[in-house]
Design a protein around this motif. Structure first.
Motif, short mmCIF file in Angstrom:
data_model
loop_
_atom_site.label_atom_id
_atom_site.label_comp_id
_atom_site.label_asym_id
_atom_site.label_seq_id
_atom_site.Cartn_x
_atom_site.Cartn_y
_atom_site.Cartn_z
N ALA A 165 -76.09 -0.19 -51.52
CA ALA A 165 -75.41 -0.48 -50.27
C ALA A 165 -74.62 -1.77 -50.41
N GLN A 166 -73.67 -1.91 -49.54
CA GLN A 166 -72.86 -3.12 -49.47
C GLN A 166 -73.27 -3.89 -48.22
N ILE A 167 -73.60 -5.15 -48.40
CA ILE A 167 -74.09 -5.98 -47.31
C ILE A 167 -73.01 -6.98 -46.93
N ARG A 168 -72.69 -6.99 -45.65
CA ARG A 168 -71.68 -7.91 -45.14
C ARG A 168 -72.26 -8.69 -43.96
N GLY A 169 -71.92 -9.95 -43.91
CA GLY A 169 -72.37 -10.78 -42.81
C GLY A 169 -71.57 -10.53 -41.55
N ARG A 170 -72.21 -10.63 -40.42
CA ARG A 170 -71.58 -10.46 -39.12
C ARG A 170 -72.22 -11.44 -38.15
N PRO A 171 -71.58 -11.73 -37.02
CA PRO A 171 -72.17 -12.68 -36.06
C PRO A 171 -73.55 -12.22 -35.61
N HIS A 172 -74.52 -13.10 -35.75
CA HIS A 172 -75.90 -12.86 -35.31
C HIS A 172 -76.53 -11.68 -36.04
N GLY A 173 -76.21 -11.50 -37.33
CA GLY A 173 -76.86 -10.42 -38.05
C GLY A 173 -76.15 -10.05 -39.33
N VAL A 174 -76.52 -8.88 -39.85
CA VAL A 174 -76.01 -8.36 -41.12
C VAL A 174 -75.59 -6.92 -40.91
N GLU A 175 -74.55 -6.51 -41.62
CA GLU A 175 -74.08 -5.13 -41.58
C GLU A 175 -74.26 -4.52 -42.96
N LEU A 176 -74.89 -3.36 -43.02
CA LEU A 176 -75.18 -2.68 -44.28
C LEU A 176 -74.41 -1.36 -44.30
N VAL A 177 -73.59 -1.19 -45.35
CA VAL A 177 -72.79 0.03 -45.51
C VAL A 177 -73.33 0.78 -46.72
N ALA A 178 -73.80 2.00 -46.50
CA ALA A 178 -74.36 2.80 -47.59
C ALA A 178 -73.29 3.13 -48.62
N ALA A 179 -73.68 3.04 -49.92
CA ALA A 179 -72.74 3.30 -51.01
C ALA A 179 -73.14 4.49 -51.85
N GLY A 180 -74.31 5.06 -51.62
CA GLY A 180 -74.75 6.20 -52.42
C GLY A 180 -75.27 5.76 -53.78
N GLY A 181 -75.51 6.72 -54.66
CA GLY A 181 -76.00 6.40 -55.99
C GLY A 181 -77.51 6.53 -56.09
N GLN A 182 -78.04 6.10 -57.25
CA GLN A 182 -79.47 6.19 -57.51
C GLN A 182 -80.23 5.08 -56.78
N LEU A 183 -81.51 5.33 -56.59
CA LEU A 183 -82.37 4.34 -55.95
C LEU A 183 -82.69 3.22 -56.92
N ARG A 184 -82.94 2.06 -56.37
CA ARG A 184 -83.28 0.90 -57.18
C ARG A 184 -84.72 1.02 -57.68
N ALA A 185 -84.95 0.52 -58.87
CA ALA A 185 -86.32 0.48 -59.39
C ALA A 185 -87.14 -0.55 -58.62
N ARG A 186 -86.51 -1.67 -58.30
CA ARG A 186 -87.16 -2.71 -57.51
C ARG A 186 -86.37 -2.90 -56.23
N PRO A 187 -87.03 -2.91 -55.10
CA PRO A 187 -86.29 -3.04 -53.84
C PRO A 187 -85.69 -4.43 -53.68
N ARG A 188 -84.66 -4.47 -52.90
CA ARG A 188 -84.03 -5.74 -52.52
C ARG A 188 -84.50 -6.08 -51.11
N TRP A 189 -85.03 -7.27 -50.96
CA TRP A 189 -85.63 -7.66 -49.69
C TRP A 189 -84.61 -8.40 -48.84
N LEU A 190 -84.59 -8.02 -47.58
CA LEU A 190 -83.68 -8.64 -46.61
C LEU A 190 -84.51 -9.12 -45.42
N THR A 191 -84.40 -10.39 -45.12
CA THR A 191 -85.18 -10.99 -44.03
C THR A 191 -84.28 -11.24 -42.83
N LEU A 192 -84.72 -10.78 -41.68
CA LEU A 192 -84.00 -10.98 -40.42
C LEU A 192 -84.79 -11.96 -39.56
N GLY A 193 -84.10 -12.96 -39.06
CA GLY A 193 -84.74 -13.91 -38.17
C GLY A 193 -84.75 -13.41 -36.74
#
Length: 203
Positions: A165-193
């Motif tokens: 996925a492609q992660i883009r910053g936005r006011p008061h949060g994050v926007e995630l746009v799916a890109a397709g493809g294979q799954l990651r072997a190790r997940p990417r962690w995203l923390t929301l306040g």
């Protein structure tokens, strides 16, 4: 054929009986000891209560700075008899929702003091109330889920991203746009306040 007889184009008359007046009991006074009141239908007890309440209010309003001087200019019969009597008659005849005014006020106060949300006839927290859990809650897709679904997630939260996925910053949060493809072997962690949101745009 007479006009009152049912014809082919005139439906049969239907008589609907109502016993509402029988069950609507109202206390009235017709006689005071041996003296009969000069009223055919008597006087309702609610009218007397409203009138006495208005008379007591007139006595208490005499001490008001501006309103007391204005009421003091009125004659005593008008101030303590005519105005309270007119107020009592008006309040006893005013029936919101078809009920006497005192019953309507009692029902409104009971409704205000009762629980807004009920679960199994018991009071429960309101739907907009924020609940904090002691243990972390894990929300994830099934093992066969291969794509991101569109949605919105509010923080505070920790999100494990396994898909591309492609992660883009936005006011008061994050926007995630799916890109397709294979799954990651190790997940990417995203923390929301607190107050931040994650907006997912799926494919």
């Amino acid at each position: 054929m007479r006009d009152d007889e049912p014809g082919p184009t005139r439906p049969h008359p239907i008589e609907l009986r109502s016993y509402r007046a029988v069950f609507e009991l109202e206390y009235r006074i017709y006689r005071v000891q041996r003296w009969s009141l000069p009223l055919a239908n008597g006087i309702a007890l609610s009218t007397i209560c409203w009138t006495m309440g208005a008379a007591v209010a007139m006595l208490l309003l005499r001490a008001a700075p501006l309103l007391g001087s204005a009421l003091g200019a009125l004659p005593d019969p008008l101030r303590y008899v005519a105005l309270p009597a007119a107020f009592g008659v008006a309040m006893s005849r005013y029936r919101p929702d078809g009920r006497p005014l005192h019953r309507f006020i009692a029902a409104a106060l009971r409704h205000r003091g009762s629980a807004r949300c009920v679960d199994a006839f018991l009071a429960s927290p309101a739907a907009e109330r924020e609940e904090r859990f002691v243990e972390a809650i894990c929300i994830c897709a099934g093992p066969s889920e291969q794509r991101y679904r569109s949605g919105c997630l509010g923080g505070p939260a920790v999100v494990a991203l396994r898909g591309q996925a492609q992660i883009r910053g936005r006011p008061h949060g994050v926007e995630l746009v799916a890109a397709g493809g294979q799954l990651r072997a190790r997940p990417r962690w995203l923390t929301l306040g607190a107050g931040e949101t994650l907006r997912v745009i799926g494919r």
